[in-house]
Design a protein around this motif. Structure first.
Motif, PDB file in Angstrom:
ATOM      1  N   VAL A 340       0.591  -1.373   0.013  1.00 33.09           N
ATOM      2  CA  VAL A 340      -0.191   0.097   0.628  1.00 33.09           C
ATOM      3  C   VAL A 340       0.919   1.558  -0.009  1.00 33.09           C
ATOM      4  CG1 VAL A 340      -2.059   1.206   1.615  1.00 33.09           C
ATOM      5  CG2 VAL A 340      -1.792  -1.004   1.295  1.00 33.09           C
ATOM      6  N   GLY A 341       0.625   2.651  -0.949  1.00 34.62           N
ATOM      7  CA  GLY A 341       1.062   3.472  -0.693  1.00 34.62           C
ATOM      8  C   GLY A 341       0.415   4.510  -1.157  1.00 34.62           C
ATOM      9  N   ILE A 342       1.410   5.886  -1.153  1.00 31.68           N
ATOM     10  CA  ILE A 342       0.607   7.665  -1.822  1.00 31.68           C
ATOM     11  C   ILE A 342       1.443   7.363  -2.951  1.00 31.68           C
ATOM     12  CG2 ILE A 342       1.048   9.340  -0.774  1.00 31.68           C
ATOM     13  CD1 ILE A 342       1.914   8.526   1.664  1.00 31.68           C
ATOM     14  N   VAL A 343       0.219   7.502  -3.587  1.00 30.44           N
ATOM     15  CA  VAL A 343       0.804   8.414  -5.399  1.00 30.44           C
ATOM     16  C   VAL A 343       1.669   9.122  -4.856  1.00 30.44           C
ATOM     17  CG1 VAL A 343      -0.378   9.471  -7.673  1.00 30.44           C
ATOM     18  CG2 VAL A 343      -1.605   7.419  -6.101  1.00 30.44           C
ATOM     19  N   TRP A 344       2.629   9.447  -5.203  1.00 28.98           N
ATOM     20  CA  TRP A 344       3.807  10.564  -5.030  1.00 28.98           C
ATOM     21  C   TRP A 344       4.511  11.552  -6.165  1.00 28.98           C
ATOM     22  CZ3 TRP A 344       4.807  10.729  -0.786  1.00 28.98           C
ATOM     23  CH2 TRP A 344       6.001  12.265  -0.211  1.00 28.98           C
ATOM     24  N   CYS A 358       5.350   3.460  -1.280  1.00 24.97           N
ATOM     25  CA  CYS A 358       5.395   2.425  -1.012  1.00 24.97           C
ATOM     26  C   CYS A 358       5.325   2.158   1.392  1.00 24.97           C
ATOM     27  CB  CYS A 358       5.414   0.804  -1.076  1.00 24.97           C
ATOM     28  SG  CYS A 358       4.739   1.018  -2.722  1.00 24.97           S
ATOM     29  N   PHE A 359       3.887   1.770   1.765  1.00 25.80           N
ATOM     30  CA  PHE A 359       4.924   1.973   3.336  1.00 25.80           C
ATOM     31  C   PHE A 359       4.317   1.324   3.888  1.00 25.80           C
ATOM     32  CE2 PHE A 359       1.138   4.662   2.361  1.00 25.80           C
ATOM     33  CZ  PHE A 359       0.144   4.405   3.788  1.00 25.80           C
ATOM     34  N   TYR A 360       3.744   0.465   3.857  1.00 25.44           N
ATOM     35  CA  TYR A 360       2.207  -1.127   4.504  1.00 25.44           C
ATOM     36  C   TYR A 360       2.572  -2.311   3.406  1.00 25.44           C
ATOM     37  CZ  TYR A 360      -0.856  -2.809   7.053  1.00 25.44           C
ATOM     38  OH  TYR A 360      -1.840  -3.457   7.867  1.00 25.44           O
ATOM     39  N   ASN A 365       0.085  -7.471   6.877  1.00 26.47           N
ATOM     40  CA  ASN A 365       0.000  -6.713   7.808  1.00 26.47           C
ATOM     41  C   ASN A 365       0.663  -6.081   8.703  1.00 26.47           C
ATOM     42  OD1 ASN A 365      -3.292  -7.712   7.346  1.00 26.47           O
ATOM     43  ND2 ASN A 365      -2.722  -9.035   8.278  1.00 26.47           N
ATOM     44  N   ARG A 366       2.016  -5.336   7.842  1.00 20.42           N
ATOM     45  CA  ARG A 366       2.852  -4.193   8.483  1.00 20.42           C
ATOM     46  C   ARG A 366       2.988  -3.322   8.283  1.00 20.42           C
ATOM     47  NH1 ARG A 366       7.908  -5.991   7.319  1.00 20.42           N
ATOM     48  NH2 ARG A 366       8.051  -7.880   5.876  1.00 20.42           N
ATOM     49  N   PHE A 367       4.061  -2.801   8.414  1.00 19.78           N
ATOM     50  CA  PHE A 367       4.718  -1.439   8.208  1.00 19.78           C
ATOM     51  C   PHE A 367       6.280  -2.094   7.172  1.00 19.78           C
ATOM     52  CE2 PHE A 367       1.897   1.310  10.926  1.00 19.78           C
ATOM     53  CZ  PHE A 367       1.249   1.937  10.617  1.00 19.78           C
ATOM     54  N   ILE A 368       6.576  -1.368   6.252  1.00 20.02           N
ATOM     55  CA  ILE A 368       7.606  -1.991   5.747  1.00 20.02           C
ATOM     56  C   ILE A 368       8.335  -1.089   5.938  1.00 20.02           C
ATOM     57  CG2 ILE A 368       6.676  -3.834   4.544  1.00 20.02           C
ATOM     58  CD1 ILE A 368       6.150  -2.210   1.848  1.00 20.02           C
ATOM     59  N   ASP A 369       9.328  -1.035   4.948  1.00 19.02           N
ATOM     60  CA  ASP A 369      11.154  -0.078   4.545  1.00 19.02           C
ATOM     61  C   ASP A 369       9.656   0.878   3.349  1.00 19.02           C
ATOM     62  OD1 ASP A 369      12.196  -0.615   6.707  1.00 19.02           O
ATOM     63  OD2 ASP A 369      13.317  -1.949   5.166  1.00 19.02           O
ATOM     64  N   VAL A 370      10.506   2.158   3.725  1.00 23.15           N
ATOM     65  CA  VAL A 370       9.137   2.795   2.532  1.00 23.15           C
ATOM     66  C   VAL A 370      10.647   3.202   1.481  1.00 23.15           C
ATOM     67  CG1 VAL A 370       8.956   5.141   1.524  1.00 23.15           C
ATOM     68  CG2 VAL A 370       8.715   4.862   4.299  1.00 23.15           C
ATOM     69  N   ALA A 371       9.558   2.189   0.767  1.00 19.96           N
ATOM     70  CA  ALA A 371      10.210   2.048  -0.974  1.00 19.96           C
ATOM     71  C   ALA A 371       8.578   3.034  -2.201  1.00 19.96           C
ATOM     72  CB  ALA A 371      10.361   0.651  -1.428  1.00 19.96           C
ATOM     73  N   ALA A 395      -1.605   7.359   7.440  1.00 23.07           N
ATOM     74  CA  ALA A 395      -0.514   7.025   7.063  1.00 23.07           C
ATOM     75  C   ALA A 395      -0.255   8.433   7.336  1.00 23.07           C
ATOM     76  CB  ALA A 395      -0.743   6.813   5.966  1.00 23.07           C
ATOM     77  N   THR A 396      -0.828   9.022   7.777  1.00 26.35           N
ATOM     78  CA  THR A 396      -0.528  10.697   7.883  1.00 26.35           C
ATOM     79  C   THR A 396       0.734  10.962   7.649  1.00 26.35           C
ATOM     80  OG1 THR A 396      -1.836  11.134   9.340  1.00 26.35           O
ATOM     81  CG2 THR A 396      -0.342  12.790   9.157  1.00 26.35           C
ATOM     82  N   ARG A 397       2.129  10.436   8.634  1.00 27.97           N
ATOM     83  CA  ARG A 397       3.389  11.023   8.654  1.00 27.97           C
ATOM     84  C   ARG A 397       4.102  10.532   7.488  1.00 27.97           C
ATOM     85  NH1 ARG A 397       3.548   6.197  11.333  1.00 27.97           N
ATOM     86  NH2 ARG A 397       4.868   4.219  11.407  1.00 27.97           N
ATOM     87  N   PHE A 398       3.631   9.064   6.957  1.00 30.95           N
ATOM     88  CA  PHE A 398       4.164   9.085   5.346  1.00 30.95           C
ATOM     89  C   PHE A 398       3.753  10.180   4.091  1.00 30.95           C
ATOM     90  CE2 PHE A 398       3.640   5.180   7.585  1.00 30.95           C
ATOM     91  CZ  PHE A 398       4.924   4.791   7.599  1.00 30.95           C
ATOM     92  N   TYR A 399       2.982  11.182   4.087  1.00 31.98           N
ATOM     93  CA  TYR A 399       3.133  11.899   3.390  1.00 31.98           C
ATOM     94  C   TYR A 399       3.858  13.313   3.156  1.00 31.98           C
ATOM     95  CZ  TYR A 399      -2.142  11.231   1.728  1.00 31.98           C
ATOM     96  OH  TYR A 399      -2.716  10.414   1.426  1.00 31.98           O
ATOM     97  N   GLU A 400       5.138  12.959   4.359  1.00 32.97           N
ATOM     98  CA  GLU A 400       6.302  13.758   4.271  1.00 32.97           C
ATOM     99  C   GLU A 400       7.138  13.540   3.359  1.00 32.97           C
ATOM    100  OE1 GLU A 400       6.920  16.179   6.184  1.00 32.97           O
ATOM    101  OE2 GLU A 400       4.338  16.421   7.076  1.00 32.97           O
ATOM    102  N   ALA A 401       7.665  14.571   2.890  1.00 33.49           N
ATOM    103  CA  ALA A 401       9.106  14.281   2.374  1.00 33.49           C
ATOM    104  C   ALA A 401       9.905  13.359   2.805  1.00 33.49           C
ATOM    105  CB  ALA A 401       8.806  15.444   1.407  1.00 33.49           C
TER     106      ALA A 401
END
Length: 401
Positions: A340-344, A358-360, A365-371, A395-401
Protein backbone atom coordinates in the motif's frame (compact mmCIF):
# COMPACT_ATOMS: atom_id res chain seq x y z
CA UNK A 1 -2.15 34.65 -26.19
CA UNK A 2 0.16 32.98 -28.70
CA UNK A 3 3.94 33.14 -28.54
CA UNK A 4 6.89 31.72 -30.43
CA UNK A 5 9.58 30.12 -28.20
CA UNK A 6 12.21 31.19 -30.76
CA UNK A 7 11.53 34.82 -29.88
CA UNK A 8 12.44 34.29 -26.23
CA UNK A 9 15.52 35.81 -24.60
CA UNK A 10 17.30 34.15 -21.67
CA UNK A 11 17.85 36.54 -18.74
CA UNK A 12 19.13 36.12 -15.14
CA UNK A 13 16.21 35.70 -12.76
CA UNK A 14 17.29 38.74 -10.71
CA UNK A 15 16.69 40.97 -13.76
CA UNK A 16 13.11 39.77 -14.24
CA UNK A 17 10.54 42.53 -13.70
CA UNK A 18 6.75 42.71 -13.53
CA UNK A 19 5.11 42.85 -16.94
CA UNK A 20 7.68 40.65 -18.68
CA UNK A 21 6.18 37.71 -20.59
CA UNK A 22 7.83 34.49 -19.30
CA UNK A 23 7.83 31.43 -21.59
CA UNK A 24 10.31 29.16 -19.77
CA UNK A 25 12.38 28.87 -16.56
CA UNK A 26 15.61 27.14 -15.58
CA UNK A 27 17.26 25.88 -12.43
CA UNK A 28 19.50 23.21 -13.94
CA UNK A 29 17.86 22.88 -17.35
CA UNK A 30 15.22 24.70 -19.35
CA UNK A 31 11.55 23.93 -18.63
CA UNK A 32 8.97 25.38 -21.00
CA UNK A 33 5.89 26.66 -19.17
CA UNK A 34 2.52 25.28 -20.20
CA UNK A 35 0.96 28.48 -18.86
CA UNK A 36 3.25 31.16 -20.29
CA UNK A 37 2.26 34.70 -19.35
CA UNK A 38 3.18 38.09 -17.96
CA UNK A 39 4.66 38.36 -14.47
CA UNK A 40 1.90 39.86 -12.34
CA UNK A 41 3.75 40.85 -9.15
CA UNK A 42 7.04 41.05 -7.25
CA UNK A 43 5.70 38.22 -5.09
CA UNK A 44 5.64 35.96 -8.16
CA UNK A 45 9.28 36.82 -8.91
CA UNK A 46 10.27 36.16 -5.28
CA UNK A 47 8.53 32.76 -5.49
CA UNK A 48 10.65 31.82 -8.52
CA UNK A 49 13.86 32.92 -6.81
CA UNK A 50 12.92 31.04 -3.61
CA UNK A 51 12.40 27.91 -5.72
CA UNK A 52 15.98 28.06 -6.97
CA UNK A 53 15.15 29.32 -10.47
CA UNK A 54 18.30 30.90 -11.99
CA UNK A 55 17.14 32.05 -15.43
CA UNK A 56 13.94 32.96 -17.24
CA UNK A 57 13.13 33.06 -20.95
CA UNK A 58 11.07 36.12 -21.83
CA UNK A 59 9.37 37.25 -25.04
CA UNK A 60 10.22 40.96 -25.58
CA UNK A 61 7.37 41.47 -28.05
CA UNK A 62 4.72 40.28 -25.60
CA UNK A 63 6.22 42.02 -22.56
CA UNK A 64 5.02 45.45 -21.43
CA UNK A 65 6.62 48.42 -23.13
CA UNK A 66 9.65 49.84 -21.34
CA UNK A 67 10.89 46.45 -20.08
CA UNK A 68 14.70 46.29 -19.99
CA UNK A 69 16.19 42.93 -21.04
CA UNK A 70 19.71 41.91 -19.98
CA UNK A 71 20.53 38.65 -21.81
CA UNK A 72 22.39 36.05 -19.77
CA UNK A 73 25.98 35.32 -20.77
CA UNK A 74 25.85 31.69 -21.81
CA UNK A 75 28.85 30.73 -23.94
CA UNK A 76 27.91 27.07 -24.29
CA UNK A 77 25.13 26.30 -26.77
CA UNK A 78 22.07 24.55 -25.44
CA UNK A 79 21.98 20.84 -26.12
CA UNK A 80 18.92 18.70 -26.36
CA UNK A 81 18.92 16.07 -23.61
CA UNK A 82 18.39 12.64 -25.09
CA UNK A 83 15.40 10.79 -23.69
CA UNK A 84 17.51 7.82 -22.61
CA UNK A 85 20.03 9.98 -20.73
CA UNK A 86 19.26 10.39 -17.05
CA UNK A 87 19.43 14.03 -15.92
CA UNK A 88 21.84 14.81 -13.10
CA UNK A 89 20.09 14.62 -9.75
CA UNK A 90 19.43 17.99 -8.17
CA UNK A 91 20.55 18.81 -4.69
CA UNK A 92 17.90 18.28 -2.05
CA UNK A 93 16.00 21.36 -3.13
CA UNK A 94 13.80 18.67 -4.66
CA UNK A 95 10.68 17.18 -3.15
CA UNK A 96 11.44 18.02 0.48
CA UNK A 97 11.87 21.75 -0.25
CA UNK A 98 8.87 21.74 -2.55
CA UNK A 99 6.64 20.23 0.11
CA UNK A 100 7.94 22.65 2.72
CA UNK A 101 6.88 25.51 0.46
CA UNK A 102 3.57 23.83 -0.33
CA UNK A 103 2.86 23.35 3.38
CA UNK A 104 3.50 27.04 4.01
CA UNK A 105 1.25 28.10 1.12
CA UNK A 106 -1.62 25.90 2.31
CA UNK A 107 -1.09 26.90 5.95
CA UNK A 108 -1.15 30.60 5.00
CA UNK A 109 -4.20 30.11 2.77
CA UNK A 110 -6.09 28.36 5.58
CA UNK A 111 -5.11 31.17 7.92
CA UNK A 112 -6.45 33.71 5.44
CA UNK A 113 -9.68 31.74 5.01
CA UNK A 114 -10.09 31.71 8.82
CA UNK A 115 -9.44 35.46 8.95
CA UNK A 116 -12.10 36.09 6.31
CA UNK A 117 -14.65 33.97 8.19
CA UNK A 118 -13.84 35.70 11.50
CA UNK A 119 -14.09 39.19 10.04
CA UNK A 120 -17.35 38.29 8.31
CA UNK A 121 -18.76 36.90 11.57
CA UNK A 122 -17.86 40.17 13.28
CA UNK A 123 -19.44 42.20 10.49
CA UNK A 124 -16.12 43.65 9.34
CA UNK A 125 -15.19 44.04 5.65
CA UNK A 126 -12.03 42.35 4.40
CA UNK A 127 -9.50 43.56 1.86
CA UNK A 128 -8.79 41.89 -1.48
CA UNK A 129 -5.01 42.55 -1.35
CA UNK A 130 -4.19 39.52 0.79
CA UNK A 131 -6.34 37.31 -1.43
CA UNK A 132 -4.43 38.57 -4.48
CA UNK A 133 -1.08 37.58 -2.97
CA UNK A 134 -2.43 34.20 -1.86
CA UNK A 135 -3.78 33.48 -5.34
CA UNK A 136 -0.42 34.34 -6.93
CA UNK A 137 1.39 32.00 -4.53
CA UNK A 138 -1.07 29.20 -5.23
CA UNK A 139 -0.72 29.59 -9.00
CA UNK A 140 3.08 29.59 -8.83
CA UNK A 141 3.00 26.43 -6.71
CA UNK A 142 0.71 24.67 -9.19
CA UNK A 143 2.96 25.72 -12.08
CA UNK A 144 6.27 24.82 -10.42
CA UNK A 145 5.62 21.87 -8.12
CA UNK A 146 2.04 20.69 -8.39
CA UNK A 147 2.79 17.13 -7.19
CA UNK A 148 4.09 18.43 -3.87
CA UNK A 149 1.15 20.82 -3.47
CA UNK A 150 -1.47 18.14 -4.18
CA UNK A 151 0.26 15.66 -1.89
CA UNK A 152 0.15 18.16 0.98
CA UNK A 153 -3.47 19.16 0.29
CA UNK A 154 -4.56 15.49 0.21
CA UNK A 155 -3.88 15.17 3.94
CA UNK A 156 -7.15 16.19 5.59
CA UNK A 157 -8.34 16.95 9.12
CA UNK A 158 -12.07 16.47 9.80
CA UNK A 159 -12.16 19.30 12.33
CA UNK A 160 -10.80 21.78 9.77
CA UNK A 161 -13.11 20.77 6.93
CA UNK A 162 -14.47 24.23 6.10
CA UNK A 163 -11.00 25.81 5.84
CA UNK A 164 -9.41 22.89 4.00
CA UNK A 165 -12.35 22.64 1.62
CA UNK A 166 -12.01 26.31 0.66
CA UNK A 167 -8.27 25.99 0.02
CA UNK A 168 -8.65 22.70 -1.86
CA UNK A 169 -11.40 24.08 -4.10
CA UNK A 170 -9.11 27.00 -4.94
CA UNK A 171 -6.18 24.65 -5.63
CA UNK A 172 -8.24 22.31 -7.79
CA UNK A 173 -9.74 25.19 -9.78
CA UNK A 174 -6.25 26.50 -10.58
CA UNK A 175 -5.07 23.00 -11.53
CA UNK A 176 -8.14 22.41 -13.70
CA UNK A 177 -7.86 25.86 -15.27
CA UNK A 178 -4.21 25.26 -16.09
CA UNK A 179 -5.14 21.96 -17.76
CA UNK A 180 -7.77 23.79 -19.86
CA UNK A 181 -5.11 26.41 -20.77
CA UNK A 182 -7.10 29.30 -19.31
CA UNK A 183 -5.30 32.67 -18.97
CA UNK A 184 -3.39 33.31 -15.77
CA UNK A 185 -5.69 36.17 -14.78
CA UNK A 186 -8.64 33.78 -14.98
CA UNK A 187 -6.78 31.29 -12.76
CA UNK A 188 -6.26 34.05 -10.22
CA UNK A 189 -9.91 35.08 -10.18
CA UNK A 190 -11.03 31.46 -9.80
CA UNK A 191 -8.56 30.90 -6.93
CA UNK A 192 -9.99 33.91 -5.08
CA UNK A 193 -13.51 32.65 -5.74
CA UNK A 194 -12.54 29.26 -4.35
CA UNK A 195 -11.27 30.71 -1.09
CA UNK A 196 -14.48 32.70 -0.47
CA UNK A 197 -16.96 30.25 -2.01
CA UNK A 198 -18.34 28.99 1.32
CA UNK A 199 -18.16 32.26 3.24
CA UNK A 200 -21.96 32.23 3.72
CA UNK A 201 -21.70 29.19 6.00
CA UNK A 202 -20.46 31.45 8.78
CA UNK A 203 -24.11 32.53 9.21
CA UNK A 204 -25.56 29.00 9.20
CA UNK A 205 -26.73 27.60 12.53
CA UNK A 206 -23.84 25.61 14.05
CA UNK A 207 -26.14 22.73 15.02
CA UNK A 208 -27.07 22.32 11.37
CA UNK A 209 -23.59 22.96 9.97
CA UNK A 210 -21.95 20.38 12.24
CA UNK A 211 -24.79 17.89 12.60
CA UNK A 212 -23.27 14.34 12.58
CA UNK A 213 -26.24 12.86 10.70
CA UNK A 214 -28.41 13.39 7.63
CA UNK A 215 -30.20 16.76 7.62
CA UNK A 216 -33.97 16.93 7.81
CA UNK A 217 -35.73 18.69 4.88
CA UNK A 218 -36.13 21.80 7.04
CA UNK A 219 -32.45 21.74 8.06
CA UNK A 220 -31.38 21.30 4.43
CA UNK A 221 -33.44 24.35 3.42
CA UNK A 222 -31.66 26.29 6.16
CA UNK A 223 -28.26 25.02 4.94
CA UNK A 224 -29.08 26.18 1.41
CA UNK A 225 -29.41 29.72 2.77
CA UNK A 226 -25.59 29.88 2.99
CA UNK A 227 -25.67 30.90 -0.67
CA UNK A 228 -28.11 33.71 0.07
CA UNK A 229 -25.89 34.82 2.94
CA UNK A 230 -22.85 34.64 0.62
CA UNK A 231 -24.46 36.95 -1.94
CA UNK A 232 -25.06 39.51 0.81
CA UNK A 233 -21.46 39.20 2.08
CA UNK A 234 -19.49 39.33 -1.16
CA UNK A 235 -21.30 42.42 -2.41
CA UNK A 236 -19.31 44.28 0.27
CA UNK A 237 -15.93 43.07 -1.03
CA UNK A 238 -14.60 45.96 -3.04
CA UNK A 239 -12.83 44.94 -6.26
CA UNK A 240 -14.03 41.31 -6.31
CA UNK A 241 -14.27 40.22 -9.96
CA UNK A 242 -17.38 38.79 -11.63
CA UNK A 243 -15.57 35.46 -12.11
CA UNK A 244 -14.79 35.22 -8.37
CA UNK A 245 -18.41 36.07 -7.56
CA UNK A 246 -19.67 33.42 -9.99
CA UNK A 247 -17.47 30.72 -8.43
CA UNK A 248 -18.88 31.67 -5.03
CA UNK A 249 -22.53 31.82 -6.08
CA UNK A 250 -22.78 29.12 -8.78
CA UNK A 251 -21.13 26.06 -7.25
CA UNK A 252 -24.51 24.57 -6.21
CA UNK A 253 -26.29 25.29 -9.50
CA UNK A 254 -27.20 22.45 -11.92
CA UNK A 255 -27.45 22.35 -15.69
CA UNK A 256 -31.14 21.34 -15.58
CA UNK A 257 -32.08 24.33 -13.41
CA UNK A 258 -32.77 22.37 -10.20
CA UNK A 259 -29.81 23.82 -8.29
CA UNK A 260 -29.67 26.80 -5.95
CA UNK A 261 -29.74 29.69 -5.08
CA UNK A 262 -30.99 30.97 -8.46
CA UNK A 263 -31.97 27.83 -10.37
CA UNK A 264 -29.71 28.72 -13.28
CA UNK A 265 -29.84 26.55 -16.41
CA UNK A 266 -27.09 25.31 -18.75
CA UNK A 267 -27.15 28.39 -20.99
CA UNK A 268 -26.74 30.61 -17.91
CA UNK A 269 -23.76 28.75 -16.45
CA UNK A 270 -20.36 29.89 -17.80
CA UNK A 271 -17.32 27.60 -17.97
CA UNK A 272 -15.91 28.71 -14.60
CA UNK A 273 -19.32 28.21 -12.96
CA UNK A 274 -19.53 24.66 -14.31
CA UNK A 275 -15.97 23.96 -13.17
CA UNK A 276 -16.75 25.14 -9.64
CA UNK A 277 -19.73 22.71 -9.44
CA UNK A 278 -17.50 19.74 -10.34
CA UNK A 279 -14.61 20.70 -8.08
CA UNK A 280 -16.82 21.48 -5.07
CA UNK A 281 -18.59 18.09 -5.24
CA UNK A 282 -15.36 16.14 -5.80
CA UNK A 283 -13.58 17.67 -2.82
CA UNK A 284 -16.61 17.25 -0.56
CA UNK A 285 -16.93 13.57 -1.52
CA UNK A 286 -13.28 12.76 -0.82
CA UNK A 287 -13.12 14.55 2.55
CA UNK A 288 -13.97 13.18 5.99
CA UNK A 289 -16.97 15.09 7.35
CA UNK A 290 -18.66 15.20 10.73
CA UNK A 291 -21.37 12.88 9.36
CA UNK A 292 -19.47 10.66 6.91
CA UNK A 293 -16.07 9.28 5.94
CA UNK A 294 -14.38 10.42 2.76
CA UNK A 295 -14.32 8.14 -0.26
CA UNK A 296 -11.52 7.33 -2.67
CA UNK A 297 -11.06 9.46 -5.81
CA UNK A 298 -12.20 6.52 -7.94
CA UNK A 299 -15.49 6.30 -6.03
CA UNK A 300 -15.93 10.08 -6.29
CA UNK A 301 -15.37 9.96 -10.07
CA UNK A 302 -18.20 7.42 -10.41
CA UNK A 303 -20.57 9.75 -8.57
CA UNK A 304 -19.51 12.76 -10.65
CA UNK A 305 -20.21 10.79 -13.84
CA UNK A 306 -23.58 9.65 -12.47
CA UNK A 307 -24.54 13.33 -12.10
CA UNK A 308 -24.04 13.95 -15.83
CA UNK A 309 -25.54 15.26 -18.02
CA UNK A 310 -28.47 16.64 -15.98
CA UNK A 311 -26.51 18.24 -13.13
CA UNK A 312 -22.89 18.41 -14.32
CA UNK A 313 -21.24 19.03 -17.70
CA UNK A 314 -20.26 15.55 -18.94
CA UNK A 315 -17.39 16.70 -21.17
CA UNK A 316 -15.95 18.82 -18.37
CA UNK A 317 -16.18 15.95 -15.86
CA UNK A 318 -14.12 13.74 -18.17
CA UNK A 319 -11.59 16.55 -18.60
CA UNK A 320 -11.41 17.00 -14.83
CA UNK A 321 -10.69 13.29 -14.34
CA UNK A 322 -7.97 13.45 -17.01
CA UNK A 323 -6.59 16.60 -15.37
CA UNK A 324 -6.03 15.27 -11.87
CA UNK A 325 -5.51 11.69 -13.00
CA UNK A 326 -7.38 8.45 -12.41
CA UNK A 327 -5.01 8.05 -9.44
CA UNK A 328 -4.40 11.63 -8.24
CA UNK A 329 -1.22 12.59 -6.40
CA UNK A 330 -1.85 12.11 -2.67
CA UNK A 331 -4.32 9.26 -3.16
CA UNK A 332 -3.72 5.91 -1.44
CA UNK A 333 -3.59 2.77 -3.57
CA UNK A 334 -3.01 -0.95 -3.14
CA UNK A 335 -0.62 -2.64 -5.56
CA UNK A 336 -0.94 -6.12 -7.06
CA UNK A 337 1.73 -7.46 -4.66
CA UNK A 338 -0.24 -6.33 -1.59
CA UNK A 339 1.83 -3.22 -0.84
CA UNK A 340 0.00 0.00 0.00
CA UNK A 341 1.33 3.44 -0.81
CA UNK A 342 0.69 7.08 -1.65
CA UNK A 343 0.60 8.26 -5.27
CA UNK A 344 3.74 10.39 -5.12
CA UNK A 345 4.52 11.63 -8.62
CA UNK A 346 2.17 11.86 -11.58
CA UNK A 347 3.03 10.54 -15.03
CA UNK A 348 1.25 12.61 -17.67
CA UNK A 349 2.30 10.27 -20.50
CA UNK A 350 1.01 7.16 -18.75
CA UNK A 351 -1.51 8.26 -16.09
CA UNK A 352 -2.16 4.69 -14.92
CA UNK A 353 1.53 4.30 -14.06
CA UNK A 354 2.52 6.97 -11.50
CA UNK A 355 5.28 6.66 -8.89
CA UNK A 356 4.07 5.18 -5.59
CA UNK A 357 5.57 5.71 -2.13
CA UNK A 358 4.96 2.31 -0.48
CA UNK A 359 4.91 2.06 3.33
CA UNK A 360 2.63 -0.84 4.32
CA UNK A 361 1.86 -4.43 3.29
CA UNK A 362 -1.66 -5.82 3.41
CA UNK A 363 -0.19 -9.20 2.56
CA UNK A 364 1.78 -9.28 5.82
CA UNK A 365 -0.32 -6.74 7.78
CA UNK A 366 2.65 -4.64 8.82
CA UNK A 367 4.57 -1.49 7.99
CA UNK A 368 7.49 -1.99 5.61
CA UNK A 369 10.58 0.00 4.73
CA UNK A 370 9.54 2.94 2.58
CA UNK A 371 10.16 2.23 -1.10
CA UNK A 372 9.41 4.30 -4.19
CA UNK A 373 7.95 2.20 -7.00
CA UNK A 374 7.77 3.66 -10.51
CA UNK A 375 4.96 1.72 -12.17
CA UNK A 376 6.28 2.76 -15.56
CA UNK A 377 9.20 0.35 -15.12
CA UNK A 378 7.79 -2.09 -12.54
CA UNK A 379 5.98 -5.40 -13.04
CA UNK A 380 3.40 -4.55 -10.36
CA UNK A 381 0.30 -2.52 -11.06
CA UNK A 382 -2.39 -0.70 -9.09
CA UNK A 383 -5.03 -3.12 -7.84
CA UNK A 384 -7.41 -0.53 -6.40
CA UNK A 385 -7.71 2.89 -4.80
CA UNK A 386 -8.30 3.11 -1.04
CA UNK A 387 -9.96 5.94 0.87
CA UNK A 388 -7.83 7.11 3.80
CA UNK A 389 -10.75 6.25 6.10
CA UNK A 390 -10.72 2.65 4.79
CA UNK A 391 -7.05 2.07 5.54
CA UNK A 392 -6.38 0.07 8.70
CA UNK A 393 -3.33 2.17 9.65
CA UNK A 394 -2.59 5.88 9.92
CA UNK A 395 -0.72 7.07 6.81
CA UNK A 396 -0.24 10.66 7.98
CA UNK A 397 3.50 10.61 8.62
CA UNK A 398 4.22 9.11 5.21
CA UNK A 399 2.94 12.24 3.45
CA UNK A 400 6.15 13.95 4.57
CA UNK A 401 8.88 14.09 1.92
Amino acid sequence: MQYDPKNSVKIPINTLTTGMFVTAIEDSKRVNLANAGRVSSQQAIKQLIDNGIKFAWVDPELSVKGSVFKPAIDPEPEEEVAEDVKPVKKKKLSRFSQQQKAQKIIRDAKGLAQKILSQTFEGKPFELDELDVMADDLIESVLLHSDALHCVSALRTKDEYLLEHSVNVATLLVTFGKYLELPRDMLKQMAIGGIVHDVGKIKVNDKVLHKPARLTPEEFEHMKLHQVFASEIIVTIEGLSDVSRDVCLMHHEKLDGTGYPNGLTADQLPLHGRMSCIVDIYDALTADRCYKQGMSPAEAFKILLSLTPNHLDKELVYKFINCIGVYPVGAIVELSDGRVGIVWTSNSNEPLKPEIKCFYSRKYNRFIDVAFVNLKTSQVKIEKAIAQSQLEVDATRFYEA
